[in-house]
Motif scaffolding. Structure first.
Motif, mmCIF file in Angstrom:
data_model
loop_
_atom_site.group_PDB
_atom_site.id
_atom_site.type_symbol
_atom_site.label_atom_id
_atom_site.label_comp_id
_atom_site.label_asym_id
_atom_site.label_seq_id
_atom_site.Cartn_x
_atom_site.Cartn_y
_atom_site.Cartn_z
ATOM 1 N N SER A 19 0.831 -1.209 0.000
ATOM 2 C CA SER A 19 0.000 0.000 0.000
ATOM 3 C C SER A 19 0.861 1.253 0.000
ATOM 4 N N ALA A 20 1.912 1.250 0.799
ATOM 5 C CA ALA A 20 2.808 2.415 0.847
ATOM 6 C C ALA A 20 3.486 2.641 -0.501
ATOM 7 N N LEU A 27 4.006 5.722 -5.483
ATOM 8 C CA LEU A 27 4.053 5.775 -6.948
ATOM 9 C C LEU A 27 2.953 6.659 -7.519
ATOM 10 N N THR A 28 1.781 6.598 -6.926
ATOM 11 C CA THR A 28 0.681 7.462 -7.366
ATOM 12 C C THR A 28 1.036 8.924 -7.150
ATOM 13 N N ASP A 29 1.633 9.223 -6.005
ATOM 14 C CA ASP A 29 2.035 10.594 -5.711
ATOM 15 C C ASP A 29 3.084 11.080 -6.701
ATOM 16 N N VAL A 30 4.049 10.223 -7.023
ATOM 17 C CA VAL A 30 5.087 10.606 -7.986
ATOM 18 C C VAL A 30 4.475 10.863 -9.356
ATOM 19 N N ARG A 34 4.533 14.492 -11.039
ATOM 20 C CA ARG A 34 5.252 14.647 -12.303
ATOM 21 C C ARG A 34 4.328 15.265 -13.354
ATOM 22 N N HIS A 35 3.072 14.821 -13.379
ATOM 23 C CA HIS A 35 2.108 15.360 -14.343
ATOM 24 C C HIS A 35 1.867 16.845 -14.078
#
Length: 66
Positions: free
Chosen positions: A37-38, A43-46, A50-51
């Motif tokens: 989960s972490a 990865l979602t935050d990155v 980035r977007h």
């Protein structure tokens, strides 16, 4: 972010104390879920960051450079 890390550490300690009587496989499986989960959240935050950074750079460019 630091407060979130402290809360996660305290939760992990409390969970470890509560699961002392449970077998090690369940504890290892729960730890694997927490770690996965972490990683997914990181990865979602990155990806989102980035977007947003890319969009901000595109908006800062003069219209002739697009």
């Amino acid at each position: 972010m630091a407060g979130l890390k402290m809360a996660a550490g305290a939760l992990g300690t409390a969970l470890a104390g509560a699961l002392v009587g449970v077998g090690p496989r369940l504890v290892l499986c729960l730890n694997a879920v927490v770690v996965a989960s972490a990683v997914a959240i990181a990865l979602t935050d990155v990806c989102l960051t980035r977007h947003r950074s890319f969009v901000a750079v595109q908006e800062d460019r003069p219209s002739s450079a697009k």
